[in-house]
Design an enzyme around this catalytic site. Structure first.
Site, PDB file in Angstrom:
ATOM      1  CG  ASP A 186      -0.288  -0.406   2.507  1.00 32.98           C
ATOM      2  OD1 ASP A 186       0.953  -0.456   2.557  1.00 32.98           O
ATOM      3  OD2 ASP A 186      -0.992  -0.680   3.490  1.00 32.98           O
ATOM      4  CG  ASN A 217      -8.960  -1.187  11.806  1.00 32.33           C
ATOM      5  OD1 ASN A 217      -8.073  -1.891  11.326  1.00 32.33           O
ATOM      6  ND2 ASN A 217      -9.328  -0.034  11.274  1.00 32.33           N
ATOM      7  CG  HIS A 246      -5.851  -1.978   8.729  1.00 31.00           C
ATOM      8  ND1 HIS A 246      -6.020  -0.669   9.099  1.00 31.00           N
ATOM      9  CD2 HIS A 246      -4.522  -2.198   8.807  1.00 31.00           C
ATOM     10  CE1 HIS A 246      -4.849  -0.137   9.387  1.00 31.00           C
ATOM     11  NE2 HIS A 246      -3.914  -1.047   9.221  1.00 31.00           N
ATOM     12  CD  GLU A 261      -8.904   1.249   7.654  1.00 29.25           C
ATOM     13  OE1 GLU A 261      -8.734   0.296   8.436  1.00 29.25           O
ATOM     14  OE2 GLU A 261      -8.436   2.391   7.858  1.00 29.25           O
TER      15      GLU A 261
END
Ligand code: GLP
Length: 245
Positions: A67, A136, A138, A143
């Protein structure tokens, strides 16, 4: 799923580097999927050391990263391109032209993302994909969502991620709000996946990801469906391995 529970961050870094370097020693043309974040820093340090000790060469290795932040040039200190150069590429004999990180500033973003995806797919997926884990759940910048994402795409980062990443920027306002990331579908094409997780603050989410329900609300839980996953976690992140595993 093969789980290694190791003592601490140092042991995690050594083990993760050993697993990645095994791929390179097995195949000098290995295609490595790499990750950023704090967790892999020690792994890269170990890889650099192995290179300096003459134990491995990256001369024919090709890499692709997960990313990149939207709007950051590769020269920006918080861009993932800069991170990779700083922690790994500039210390080993890899050919910089064989290292791929999505561009955060491409003129034609759609074209860039399609080409990025194509580069990975046409190789039949990377040989091994290194992954960290967001608080979270990810992976990359995928997400929590209602559905699993498929291909490389643009994402809006959520509050929890922006807060976690704020530590790298002068202020919250400077944290990019969008990013480009390989999709969950892209990540799942990897022939092997190496998930590394360290620290107490990841304990709850790691447990959910490995042993909970498979749901896009916890993106990393999809790894339960991948046939070749290795997890390296320290005792803080993984105090025990439930007996059903
Ligand atoms: C970022 C990256 C992820 C990384 C995650 C966790 O959001 N996009 O690839 O896994 O942070 O980072 P850390 O290892 O610093 O906790």
């Amino acid at each position: 799923m093969n789980i290694f529970r190791v003592k601490d961050y140092q042991a995690l870094s050594k083990k993760a580097a050993e697993i990645l370097l095994e791929e390179v020693k097995k195949n000098e043309n290995a295609f490595l999927g790499l990750a950023t974040g704090s967790t892999p820093e020690g792994t890269y340090q170990e890889m650099v050391q192995a290179y300096k000790d003459g134990k491995v060469s990256f001369a024919s290795v090709k890499t692709v990263n997960l990313d990149e932040y939207e709007g950051l040039e590769g020269t920006h200190e918080q861009s993932y391109r800069y991170f990779m150069n700083k922690h790994l590429f500039s210390h080993v004999d890899i050919n910089p032209e064989q290292t791929f990180v999505p561009s955060g500033v491409a003129q034609d973003i759609q074209k860039e993302l399609e080409q990025y995806e194509q580069r990975i797919r046409s190789a039949g997926g990377v040989d091994i994909q290194l992954l960290g884990l967001g608080h979270n759940g990810h992976i990359g910048f995928n997400e929590p969502d209602k559905v699993f994402s498929t291909v490389t795409h643009r994402v809006e980062l959520n509050q929890r991620t922006l807060e976690a990443n704020q530590r790298f920027f002068a202020s919250y306002d400077e944290v990019p709000k969008f990013a480009y990331t390989q999709g969950i579908g892209t990540i799942m094409t990897a022939k092997k996946i190496l998930l590394i997780v360290s620290g107490k603050d990841k304990r709850e989410i790691l447990h959910k990801a490995l042993f909970g329900e498979v749901t896009p609300e916890v993106p990393a839980s999809i790894l339960q469906f991948h046939p070749n996953v290795v997890v390296v976690a320290d005792e803080q992140a993984l105090p025990e391995i439930p007996s059903r595993v």
